[in-house]
Design a protein around this motif. Structure first.
Motif, PDB file in Angstrom:
ATOM      1  N   ALA A  63      -3.180  -1.836   6.815  1.00  0.00           N
ATOM      2  CA  ALA A  63      -2.976  -2.081   5.376  1.00  0.00           C
ATOM      3  C   ALA A  63      -3.682  -1.030   4.531  1.00  0.00           C
ATOM      4  O   ALA A  63      -3.181  -0.658   3.459  1.00  0.00           O
ATOM      5  N   LEU A  64      -4.840  -0.539   4.990  1.00  0.00           N
ATOM      6  CA  LEU A  64      -5.570   0.473   4.225  1.00  0.00           C
ATOM      7  C   LEU A  64      -4.816   1.801   4.214  1.00  0.00           C
ATOM      8  O   LEU A  64      -4.843   2.526   3.213  1.00  0.00           O
ATOM      9  N   ALA A 240     -11.865  -0.687  -5.829  1.00  0.00           N
ATOM     10  CA  ALA A 240     -10.990  -1.502  -4.981  1.00  0.00           C
ATOM     11  C   ALA A 240      -9.973  -0.644  -4.233  1.00  0.00           C
ATOM     12  O   ALA A 240      -8.817  -1.035  -4.069  1.00  0.00           O
ATOM     13  N   ASN A 241     -10.415   0.549  -3.806  1.00  0.00           N
ATOM     14  CA  ASN A 241      -9.560   1.476  -3.042  1.00  0.00           C
ATOM     15  C   ASN A 241      -8.334   1.950  -3.812  1.00  0.00           C
ATOM     16  O   ASN A 241      -7.381   2.467  -3.205  1.00  0.00           O
ATOM     17  N   LEU A 248      -8.649  11.461   1.660  1.00  0.00           N
ATOM     18  CA  LEU A 248      -9.989  10.877   1.638  1.00  0.00           C
ATOM     19  C   LEU A 248     -10.133   9.841   2.744  1.00  0.00           C
ATOM     20  O   LEU A 248     -11.187   9.754   3.390  1.00  0.00           O
ATOM     21  N   HIS A 249      -9.093   9.074   2.977  1.00  0.00           N
ATOM     22  CA  HIS A 249      -9.125   8.082   4.059  1.00  0.00           C
ATOM     23  C   HIS A 249      -9.269   8.777   5.415  1.00  0.00           C
ATOM     24  O   HIS A 249     -10.046   8.327   6.272  1.00  0.00           O
ATOM     25  N   VAL A 250      -8.553   9.869   5.621  1.00  0.00           N
ATOM     26  CA  VAL A 250      -8.661  10.622   6.868  1.00  0.00           C
ATOM     27  C   VAL A 250     -10.074  11.191   7.022  1.00  0.00           C
ATOM     28  O   VAL A 250     -10.674  11.122   8.104  1.00  0.00           O
ATOM     29  N   TYR A 251     -10.611  11.742   5.938  1.00  0.00           N
ATOM     30  CA  TYR A 251     -11.955  12.321   5.966  1.00  0.00           C
ATOM     31  C   TYR A 251     -12.998  11.277   6.354  1.00  0.00           C
ATOM     32  O   TYR A 251     -13.854  11.518   7.216  1.00  0.00           O
ATOM     33  N   GLU A 252     -12.944  10.109   5.721  1.00  0.00           N
ATOM     34  CA  GLU A 252     -13.939   9.076   6.006  1.00  0.00           C
ATOM     35  C   GLU A 252     -13.755   8.498   7.408  1.00  0.00           C
ATOM     36  O   GLU A 252     -14.737   8.147   8.069  1.00  0.00           O
TER      37      GLU A 252
END
Length: 292
Positions: A63-64, A240-241, A248-252
């Motif tokens: 979901a993220l 809230a994302n 950014l999601h890939v980086y984190e």
């Protein structure tokens, strides 16, 4: 050796440094990333195990990932369309020999030469709800202050605005060069036929600018789909994302969660997605170019 064969050998010899460079620094990392995406954990640097398509299955049901991809699409399409529309408007005004045009062009282009880091930090300070000059201006006008980056519905559009603010000058100069390259006799003939300025823009300028529009749509679109600096510096992916863009999601995932295999799968999926978006842009816009 024939003359033709000598030409081929010389051509490939001249291309060899570029071929080696792209093989090592472009195609090589893509191949390594694809290989790592079939492993869990930390392939190449730590413990890992082969899981096949497990990372891709997880990504498609995460979901993220869906939320970050949705935010990225809003950011990419919003910033690209806004930049192109305003750049075209500014270029139509500034393409002529009007006095002061060079100064205005320089002012518009200045944000483009400022790094995204400086621009992001500057706008975060401007939009600060307590010390920012924008809310201070609202207070001086007896207007309610705003939490620009704390509102999940507004934060993504703030990033769209900042991205467009930075790129409009670059796109404007590209459009100005393209407009100045349109033969003047086309406008002369249109004026003889009684065409108004709006008619000339619709029937001459816009169709002949389609190749330029395609170039800007592709380059700006690819750049915005890979954006990392703005959400990282201005919002950290929140609130809230809502501004957690895909990069950014890939980086984190890679450097905070230390899940290199999963992040490699996410990166390769984005690579395929960018190829798909670019292909669709060429199909849709290039079709209009062929009719010019």
């Amino acid at each position: 050796m024939s003359y033709r064969r000598k030409q081929i050998v010389i051509a490939y010899a001249l291309l060899l440094p570029a071929i080696i460079y792209f093989t090592i620094f472009f195609f090589g990392p893509i191949a390594v990333e694809l290989w790592a995406s079939f492993y869990s954990g930390q392939p190449m640097v730590g413990e890992s195990s082969f899981i096949g398509l497990g990372n891709y299955t997880r990504a498609l049901s995460d979901a993220l990932v869906h939320r970050s991809l949705s935010a990225t699409m809003i950011y990419s399409f919003g910033s690209t369309i806004l930049t192109i529309c305003f750049a075209l408007l500014f270029a139509a005004v500034l393409a002529g020999p009007t006095k002061g045009n060079n100064t205005v062009r320089a002012i518009l282009f200045f944000p483009y030469i400022v790094s995204f880091v400086i621009g992001g930090l500057m706008w975060r300070a401007i939009l600060d709800p307590f010390t920012g000059i924008l809310n201070a201006a609202l207070i001086s006008l007896n207007l309610p202050t705003q939490s620009w980056l704390a509102d999940p519905d507004a934060a993504i559009w703030v990033l769209v605005f900042v991205s467009s603010w930075k790129d409009i000058g670059y796109a404007t100069l590209i459009y100005i060069a393209a407009i100045q390259g349109i033969p003047g006799h086309l406008y002369d003939a249109a004026r003889v036929d009684g065409a108004r300025p709006t008619d000339q823009m619709r029937d001459i300028t816009l169709p002949l600018l389609m190749p330029t529009t395609l170039f800007l749509a592709v380059t700006l679109g690819i750049s915005s789909l890979q954006e990392l600096a703005l959400p990282y510096l201005m919002t950290g992916g929140g609130p809230a994302n809502s501004t957690r863009l895909y990069s950014l999601h890939v980086y984190e995932t890679a450097f905070q969660d230390l899940n290199l295999g999963y992040s490699s799968a996410l990166s390769f999926l984005m690579f395929l997605f960018i190829l798909l978006v670019t292909f669709l842009q060429f199909r849709l816009l290039h079709r209009d170019i062929r009719h010019v």
